[in-house]
Write an enzyme that holds these catalytic residues in place. Structure first.
Site, short mmCIF file in Angstrom:
data_model
loop_
_atom_site.label_atom_id
_atom_site.label_comp_id
_atom_site.label_asym_id
_atom_site.label_seq_id
_atom_site.Cartn_x
_atom_site.Cartn_y
_atom_site.Cartn_z
CE1 TYR A 52 -2.90 -3.13 0.33
CE2 TYR A 52 -3.48 -2.46 2.55
CZ TYR A 52 -3.62 -3.33 1.51
OH TYR A 52 -4.47 -4.41 1.61
CG HIS A 112 -0.45 -8.91 0.09
ND1 HIS A 112 -0.21 -7.56 0.24
CD2 HIS A 112 -1.73 -8.99 -0.34
CE1 HIS A 112 -1.29 -6.87 -0.07
NE2 HIS A 112 -2.22 -7.72 -0.43
#
Length: 302
Positions: A52, A112
């Site tokens: 992010y 992830h």
């Protein structure tokens, strides 16, 4: 409330390779301001990630809000490029996330995406980080049944099963077999895109149920996820929406309304998931240029 998290994806920063990145226009509110608003609206679970690219800004928001660390639950994720680079890179990223967020430790860290041939070693390094007090709990994200089985197979070296699998779950991507498997193995499923980024708020069935129960479409989608046994990750830049999205407790959808929402996943949606999964498990790694790196085994998409 750990059943409801605030997602920090595209908050303050839109990663260059993110879906829809080129469509971003106009001034963006800072991660600091958005996170401060989320915390003031009552959120205590922050869903963060290396990918992010905004953890320093999120940390500024945490400090600006003045919420004690002991009252927060902060989750991070290590990205595919770090997973591919190996255990030392995984540890370095955990330490960087802690420093950027200013949080002393992370409550949860996830793999992830299950990078082929690399994710098990990365997970074992998270186990070592847990032993060293850097993180409290370990989980995974975007894992299929088969990825979990590989991770926990005899001889994998993994000793702490994942506490969490964070995957997309909503009425438009309702993977019944996958939910049943992970819940049967006592792995908490966290749903990202639980609200479908607002793209389903005008769907006729969602609108029908919303009107019938006197709730907004966002609240209906969030409540559906909760009643499926999933934690919800909600994301918005608007404080009013933050407060709206949090109103998913203290009421229920009827079995009839749940059944209507259950029918919205199409075969096309499941095939789109398969294609996205195969793209993302090698994304931002040298494996993206090697078709043989993709798993040849069956992938449970339902």
């Amino acid at each position: 409330h750990l059943a409801l998290g605030f997602g920090t994806y595209k908050v303050g920063v839109v990663p260059a390779s993110a879906s829809g990145a080129s469509a971003a226009a106009g001034p963006e509110p800072s991660a600091k301001d958005v996170v401060r608003d989320a915390l003031s609206a009552g959120y205590r679970f922050l869903d963060c990630a290396e990918f992010y690219q905004n953890e320093a800004g999120v940390g500024e928001g945490i400090r600006a809000a003045g919420i004690p660390r002991s009252s927060l639950y902060i989750a991070g994720k290590v990205w595919t490029s770090t997973i591919y680079a190996g255990p030392a890179a995984v540890r370095a990223q955990v330490q960087k996330s802690i420093a950027d967020l200013g949080c002393d430790y992370l409550d949860l860290v996830l793999i992830h995406w299950p990078v082929p041939g690399k994710h098990v070693a990365a997970y074992r390094e998270l186990e070592a980080c847990r032993r060293d007090g850097l993180i409290k709990s370990i989980g995974v994200s975007n894992y299929t049944v088969e990825d979990y089985q590989e991770l926990t197979a005899e001889g994998s070296g993994v000793t702490v099963p994942p506490a969490v699998n964070q995957i997309e779950v909503n009425p438009f991507l309702y993977r019944r077999d996958t939910l049943s498997f992970f819940q049967g193995h006592k792995v908490l499923v966290q749903s990202y895109r639980a609200l479908r980024d607002g793209k389903a708020f005008d769907h006729p069935v969602v609108v029908e149920v919303s009107k019938a129960v006197g709730r907004t479409p966002a609240q209906v989608l969030g409540r559906w996820c909760l009643q499926k046994g999933c934690a919800v990750i909600a994301k918005t830049r608007s404080k009013a929406r933050m407060e709206e999205n949090a109103q998913v407790f203290g009421w229920e959808l009827s079995p009839e309304h749940m059944a209507k929402l259950d029918t919205l996943t199409t075969p096309e949606a499941l095939e789109n998931f398969r294609a996205l999964y195969l793209k993302c498990i090698v994304r931002d790694t040298p494996l993206a240029d090697d078709p043989s790196a993709l798993p040849s085994r069956t992938i449970t998409i339902t």
